[in-house]
Design an enzyme around this catalytic site. Structure first.
Site, mmCIF file in Angstrom:
data_model
loop_
_atom_site.group_PDB
_atom_site.id
_atom_site.type_symbol
_atom_site.label_atom_id
_atom_site.label_comp_id
_atom_site.label_asym_id
_atom_site.label_seq_id
_atom_site.Cartn_x
_atom_site.Cartn_y
_atom_site.Cartn_z
ATOM 1 N N ASP A 163 9.968 5.857 -10.234
ATOM 2 C CA ASP A 163 9.588 6.530 -11.480
ATOM 3 C C ASP A 163 10.371 7.820 -11.701
ATOM 4 O OD1 ASP A 163 7.818 4.536 -12.006
ATOM 5 O OD2 ASP A 163 6.002 5.751 -11.906
ATOM 6 N N LYS B 123 -0.752 -4.123 -3.254
ATOM 7 C CA LYS B 123 -2.050 -3.545 -2.884
ATOM 8 C C LYS B 123 -2.102 -2.115 -3.430
ATOM 9 C CE LYS B 123 -5.062 -2.243 0.948
ATOM 10 N NZ LYS B 123 -5.114 -0.811 0.618
ATOM 11 N N SER C 196 0.816 -1.214 0.000
ATOM 12 C CA SER C 196 0.000 0.000 0.000
ATOM 13 C C SER C 196 0.856 1.274 0.000
ATOM 14 C CB SER C 196 -0.955 -0.041 1.195
ATOM 15 O OG SER C 196 -1.938 0.954 1.095
#
Length: 454
Positions: free
Chosen positions: A317, A331, A306
């Site tokens: 990224d 998740k 999560s």
């Protein structure tokens, strides 16, 4: 029959009223008037509602023991939500209170983040410095018994209620673990769980370590304080840090954004998408990087879930950090807590979150840039394994001029020891020098990056 018919009529009226109210509120958000056309009303699931009320009446009339309307309807709500996904749930008032306590960092129990899998309680992650972590409970363990009670057939709420209890009281967990032939039993003593979500230490001069065990409302500020402490201890800027998110089950979305923002100077951190406007959010970084661009290695594993994946995905990224370890839990959904009028709440999945590049982590997880196997790094005990030298080879040439080496007093004493004593010393030394292999590799990688920069 008349009595049953009255029940049926009342229930249909109740459910239709609730359904119409719900339709009205949803349409009002879209600024569309509620339609009363016959074709729209026919869209309501009359056959299914009729089946529901029929079964409700049967249970009230024929079940072996009396059951209250409140319990039946509450159980129906629980079933309706649990059928959606593993994270949507109905929280009774007590469960709602426990959830609120958990996000602030203090609650009672064992210190395990859990979910349900195939009817058993699955450990998502043990929380640092808690009875569960100290006893050796691991991410991925399946809890099959709580004391003598089988878990199969329990709801997650029932299991959690049993695990929570008076501080100081014991509970025995029977656990099935991958790779173990027989179930394992752990005796844990319940405690008040006070979670300090951020910990820090200097690994060595110029290289810091930050451990986030869960994402709570104060985690962002805790991270800033921890970095300040590291800089003071280091007496200067850091050349790199290891951010440890292993076995971090997640937590508050805003905390994950705060942690990511601390290291990213600009651009998108995370965005969410759902069916309603309120579920569509975008979070962007603000200027400033608290470690001035120094390299970061993020450690993750199968227990990183999560909010942990939001941070790892954002840093990956933006090419702000190297992600090292194992593939994360996967998740990628957002749950919204919707309080109800009776003091309870509904935890409902309302959106999926995406990393800055548009990746959905749901059921996929974060793939590390550098994959590490689950191994331990130990120093080899000299008493057990010594390096082979020329003099040890069979039929080796002698030196010719060399005199026989005299053993030192220490070696003589060592030879005089009972072999069992030597083995005991060796085992003790080896146990003391077991190291955290992923952390060791992360530090080496930081040093390599620092050398390349020079």
């Amino acid at each position: 029959m008349l009595k049953n018919r009255n029940i049926l009529i009342l229930m249909v009226g109740f459910i239709l009223g609730a359904t119409l109210s719900l339709c009205s509120s949803v349409l009002a958000e879209k600024e569309t008037p509620v339609s009363t056309k016959a074709e729209d009303l026919q869209a309501l699931p009359f056959d299914e509602l009729r089946t529901f009320t029929e079964i409700f009446g049967r249970i009230k009339q024929d079940y072996v023991e009396p059951v209250s309307d409140k319990k039946l309807l509450e159980d129906a709500i629980r079933g309706m939500l649990s059928g959606l996904d593993p994270h949507s749930a109905y929280l009774a008032s007590e469960e709602y209170k426990e959830l609120q306590e958990g996000t602030t960092g203090q609650f009672g129990g064992l210190g395990i983040e859990v979910g349900m899998e195939n009817g058993f309680v699955k450990v998502v992650s043990p929380i640092d410095d808690t009875p569960a972590q100290r006893a050796g409970i691991k991410a991925g363990d399946l809890i099959v018994r709580l004391d003598d009670k089988p878990v199969k057939g329990m709801t997650l709420a029932d299991a959690v209620k049993i695990m929570r209890g008076e501080p100081g009281s014991d509970i025995v967990l029977t656990v099935v673990r991958e790779g173990e032939e027989a179930p394992l039993k752990f005796t844990l003593t319940r405690d008040i769980i006070k979670v300090k979500s951020v910990k820090n230490k200097l690994l060595e001069k110029n290289y810091g370590y930050l451990r986030i065990s869960s994402f709570q409302s104060g985690t962002g500020q805790g991270l800033l304080d921890a970095v300040d402490e590291l800089k003071k201890e280091n007496e200067g800027p850091l050349k790199g840090i290891v951010l440890d998110l292993r076995n971090n089950p997640g937590g508050v979305l805003n905390a994950a954004v705060d942690v990511s923002d601390a290291f990213i100077e600009s651009g998108l951190i995370v965005y969410t998408e759902g069916r309603i406007k309120n579920s569509e959010m975008r979070f962007s970084a603000t200027p400033d990087d608290i470690i001035n661009g120094a390299p970061i290695v993020v450690l993750i594993n199968g227990g990183s879930a999560s909010a942990s994946e939001i941070v790892a995905g954002a840093l990956q990224d933006h090419k702000r950090a190297i992600i090292m370890g194992e593939k994360s839990f996967g998740k990628g959904s957002v749950q919204t807590i919707l309080p109800t009028s009776n003091g309870a709440a509904v935890k409902l999945t309302t959106a999926r979150y995406f990393t800055p590049s548009g990746r959905s982590i749901q059921a996929q997880g974060i793939e590390p840039d550098v994959t590490l196997a689950r191994v331990k790094l130990e120093s080899l005990d000299k008493a057990k394994i010594e390096s082979i030298k020329e003099a040890d080879l069979t039929h080796h040439l002698t030196n010719g001029n060399a005199k026989p080496e005299k053993k030192s007093e220490e070696e003589d004493k060592d030879d005089a020891k009972d072999p069992s004593e030597k083995d005991g010393d060796a085992a003790e030394s080896s146990e003391a020098e077991i190291r955290d292999y992923p952390l060791h590799e992360a530090l080496n990688l930081l040093k390599g990056i620092s050398i390349m920069k020079k």
